[in-house]
Design a protein around this motif. Sequence first.
Motif, PDB file in Angstrom:
ATOM      1  N   GLY A 112       0.991  -1.211  -0.098  1.00  0.00           N
ATOM      2  CA  GLY A 112       0.084  -0.223   0.286  1.00  0.00           C
ATOM      3  C   GLY A 112       0.341   1.196  -0.220  1.00  0.00           C
ATOM      4  O   GLY A 112       1.836   1.468   0.509  1.00  0.00           O
ATOM      5  N   THR A 113       0.048   2.340  -0.684  1.00  0.00           N
ATOM      6  CA  THR A 113       1.191   3.288  -0.436  1.00  0.00           C
ATOM      7  C   THR A 113      -0.119   4.708  -0.008  1.00  0.00           C
ATOM      8  O   THR A 113      -1.017   4.509  -0.621  1.00  0.00           O
ATOM      9  CB  THR A 113       1.495   4.060  -2.057  1.00  0.00           C
ATOM     10  N   GLN A 114       0.154   5.607   0.645  1.00  0.00           N
ATOM     11  CA  GLN A 114      -0.516   6.870   1.218  1.00  0.00           C
ATOM     12  C   GLN A 114      -0.902   7.520  -0.191  1.00  0.00           C
ATOM     13  O   GLN A 114       0.034   8.119  -0.198  1.00  0.00           O
ATOM     14  CB  GLN A 114      -0.330   7.684   2.440  1.00  0.00           C
ATOM     15  N   VAL A 115      -2.066   8.253  -0.199  1.00  0.00           N
ATOM     16  CA  VAL A 115      -2.977   9.859  -1.210  1.00  0.00           C
ATOM     17  C   VAL A 115      -3.604  10.065   0.268  1.00  0.00           C
ATOM     18  O   VAL A 115      -4.293  10.089   0.497  1.00  0.00           O
ATOM     19  CB  VAL A 115      -3.461   8.865  -2.974  1.00  0.00           C
ATOM     20  N   THR A 116      -2.545  10.876   0.280  1.00  0.00           N
ATOM     21  CA  THR A 116      -3.725  12.434   0.526  1.00  0.00           C
ATOM     22  C   THR A 116      -3.676  14.075  -0.598  1.00  0.00           C
ATOM     23  O   THR A 116      -2.956  14.311  -0.625  1.00  0.00           O
ATOM     24  CB  THR A 116      -3.444  12.488   2.207  1.00  0.00           C
ATOM     25  N   VAL A 117      -5.553  13.709  -0.311  1.00  0.00           N
ATOM     26  CA  VAL A 117      -5.882  14.486  -0.938  1.00  0.00           C
ATOM     27  C   VAL A 117      -6.023  16.187   0.161  1.00  0.00           C
ATOM     28  O   VAL A 117      -7.318  15.863   0.351  1.00  0.00           O
ATOM     29  CB  VAL A 117      -6.448  15.014  -2.955  1.00  0.00           C
TER      30      VAL A 117
END
Length: 119
Positions: A112-117
């Motif tokens: 997994g890789t975190q994406v934060t918008v």
Amino acid sequence: QLQLVESGGGLVQPGGSLRLSCAASGFTLDYYAIAWFRQAPGKEREGVSCISSSGEYTNYADSVKGRFTISRDNAKNTVYLQMKSLIPDDTAVYYCFGRKLNSATPDYWGQGTQVTVSS
């Protein structure tokens, strides 16, 4: 060790773009269909997009259609998810998943890789 490794996540402002990568380690992706899933806090994991082993067929969740593009480069043993026009609802941990169709070989999940918008 046989694994999928995601990269490319991060913090981006609404309207921005990111490109996620899913690289295979220890095996070749040539015969694997690959899917991207995501899981936001407190929500179930949901499918985002998938691509056939040849790259000929792709599919997208309605929520990302027209904004995300999945592609693959088998020579680089990597699948990509180009994400544009990101919105806060895209915030999640993004996972890639690999399955070799018509085979008894195991499925693979990345870490997994975190994406934060967020602004």
